[in-house]
Design an enzyme around this catalytic site. Structure first.
Site, PDB file in Angstrom:
ATOM      1  N   ALA A  11       0.833  -1.213   0.000  1.00  8.92           N
ATOM      2  CA  ALA A  11       0.000   0.000   0.000  1.00  8.92           C
ATOM      3  C   ALA A  11       0.863   1.256   0.000  1.00  8.92           C
ATOM      4  CB  ALA A  11      -0.936  -0.012   1.201  1.00  8.92           C
ATOM      5  N   GLY A  12       2.018   1.158  -0.628  1.00 12.24           N
ATOM      6  CA  GLY A  12       2.891   2.325  -0.771  1.00 12.24           C
ATOM      7  C   GLY A  12       2.364   3.251  -1.851  1.00 12.24           C
ATOM      8  N   ASN A  13       3.260   4.052  -2.411  1.00 12.63           N
ATOM      9  CA  ASN A  13       2.826   5.059  -3.391  1.00 12.63           C
ATOM     10  C   ASN A  13       2.215   4.450  -4.644  1.00 12.63           C
ATOM     11  OD1 ASN A  13       3.482   7.303  -1.887  1.00 12.63           O
ATOM     12  ND2 ASN A  13       5.579   7.404  -2.647  1.00 12.63           N
ATOM     13  N   GLY A  15       0.948   1.325  -5.015  1.00 13.45           N
ATOM     14  CA  GLY A  15      -0.244   0.564  -4.658  1.00 13.45           C
ATOM     15  C   GLY A  15      -1.457   1.444  -4.397  1.00 13.45           C
ATOM     16  N   ASP A  34      -1.008  -4.862   3.110  1.00 11.08           N
ATOM     17  CA  ASP A  34       0.343  -4.399   3.430  1.00 11.08           C
ATOM     18  C   ASP A  34       0.773  -5.018   4.746  1.00 11.08           C
ATOM     19  OD1 ASP A  34       2.090  -1.816   2.291  1.00 11.08           O
ATOM     20  OD2 ASP A  34       2.524  -2.310   4.383  1.00 11.08           O
ATOM     21  N   VAL A 119       5.409  -5.824 -10.316  1.00 11.00           N
ATOM     22  CA  VAL A 119       5.923  -4.470 -10.500  1.00 11.00           C
ATOM     23  C   VAL A 119       7.245  -4.282  -9.754  1.00 11.00           C
ATOM     24  CG1 VAL A 119       5.294  -2.014 -10.361  1.00 11.00           C
ATOM     25  CG2 VAL A 119       3.499  -3.728 -10.567  1.00 11.00           C
ATOM     26  N   ASN A 121      10.985  -4.435  -8.483  1.00 11.85           N
ATOM     27  CA  ASN A 121      12.280  -4.505  -9.183  1.00 11.85           C
ATOM     28  C   ASN A 121      13.256  -5.434  -8.485  1.00 11.85           C
ATOM     29  OD1 ASN A 121      12.139  -2.791 -11.506  1.00 11.85           O
ATOM     30  ND2 ASN A 121      11.956  -1.031 -10.146  1.00 11.85           N
ATOM     31  N   ARG A 152       7.108   6.699 -21.066  1.00 18.66           N
ATOM     32  CA  ARG A 152       8.175   7.686 -20.846  1.00 18.66           C
ATOM     33  C   ARG A 152       8.770   8.126 -22.189  1.00 18.66           C
ATOM     34  NH1 ARG A 152      10.633   4.498 -15.576  1.00 18.66           N
ATOM     35  NH2 ARG A 152       9.478   5.723 -14.030  1.00 18.66           N
ATOM     36  N   HIS A 176      13.655  -4.625 -18.075  1.00 16.72           N
ATOM     37  CA  HIS A 176      13.311  -3.326 -17.483  1.00 16.72           C
ATOM     38  C   HIS A 176      14.493  -2.878 -16.626  1.00 16.72           C
ATOM     39  CE1 HIS A 176      10.872  -0.097 -15.964  1.00 16.72           C
ATOM     40  NE2 HIS A 176      10.933  -0.526 -14.722  1.00 16.72           N
TER      41      HIS A 176
END
Length: 313
Positions: A11-13, A15, A34, A119, A121, A152, A176
């Protein structure tokens, strides 16, 4: 009609931004989970309190318990350690491997029929980890990379040409990471090759900026990494699956058989263009690359392979 269920792990930025974007589109009901239950519950409540103003009826709940995620149609894994200035995506390998491995075990237990979008990394290796640990069909586990990298690339082209982003179709394949392969031959502005609008030198500068686009944001933020554009890229993938849009989106997927041989990446998850629909990966598209692009592609594949070999999965 029963609404679909999407679980967002972390539930970070990314999420929480994704939860708001999905809720606004009434794509599904959303469970935010989370390790810090209070953050998941607080952000879910905050989003729901916006619903009377923004006018959506999708439901968002927060939890710290995987039982609440049971029978999800889609699970998005955003959990993990973010990049700090000076870190490459690869520096996160072992820390995030443990996170994605344990999350994947819970997904397998509670949502055995879910699509999984990774998502975390380093993206391609974490996608491979989720695929191996869940044992799900390869069509149902994919990594969000090319959708973001292409966005981007498209934005930087728009910024330079002063032409609307809506006219620009950009293409980026490969891992990526810093070896990703933006494809100028497949990038167009209203169907016209981008090379008609920008010189070789201008394009090469934009390609370089695309490769390090995430790092540029990490340097500016100092305390985290990008989240608005990544969340938008995940939204596009989720909608393409749940609404059976069958969009062509570059995603990190498992390559094997004839297509794996064609791309020289058998047994790896790497970013390639796919048709994304209700069955997940419905088709993998073969691209004819220039000699220079093949060289860049091989370098990118090697980078992914090196990291996968470190994990002994």
């Amino acid at each position: 009609m029963d609404r679909k269920k999407i679980t967002i792990v972390g539930a970070g930025n990314i999420g929480s931004t994704l939860a708001l974007l999905l809720a606004r589109r009434e794509t599904a009901d959303i469970t935010l989970i989370d390790i810090n239950e209070g953050i998941a519950k607080g952000k879910a409540l905050d989003i729901m309190e916006a619903s009377p103003i923004l006018g959506f009826n999708a439901h968002v709940v927060g939890t710290g318990n995987y039982e609440d995620t049971a029978n999800s149609d889609v699970v998005v894994i955003t959990a993990g350690f973010p990049r700090k200035p000076g870190m490459s995506r690869d520096d996160l390998l072992f820390k995030n491997f443990e996170v994605v491995k344990s999350v994947s075990e819970q997904i397998k237990k509670y949502s055995p029929n879910a699509f999984v979008i990774v998502v975390t990394n380093p993206l391609d290796v974490m996608t491979y980890t989720a695929l191996k640990v869940t044992g799900f069909p390869k069509e149902k586990v994919l990594g969000m990379a090319g959708a973001l990298d292409a966005a981007r690339f498209a934005y930087f082209i728009s910024e330079k040409t002063k032409i609307s982003v809506e006219n620009i179709r950009a293409f980026v394949i490969g891992g990526h990471g810093d070896d990703m392969v933006p494809l100028k031959n497949y990038t167009t502005i209203s169907g016209v090759p981008v090379t008609k609008f920008l010189s070789e030198e201008e394009l090469n500068k934009i390609i370089e900026r695309t490769r390090f686009g995430g790092g540029e944001i990490v340097q500016l933020l100092k305390t985290g990494s990008a989240f608005y554009a990544p969340a938008a890229a995940i939204l596009e993938m989720v909608i393409s699956i749940l609404w059976n849009k069958r969009k062509i989106i570059p995603c990190s997927v498992y390559l094997d058989g004839e297509i794996g041989e064609y791309y020289g990446a058998s047994g790896l998850c790497v970013g390639v263009p796919i048709v994304l629909g209700r069955n997940g990966v419905e088709e993998i598209i073969k691209l004819d690359l220039s000699e220079e692009e093949w060289q860049q592609w091989k370098k990118s594949v090697e980078s992914v392979k090196r990291l996968v070999e470190k994990l002994h999965l």
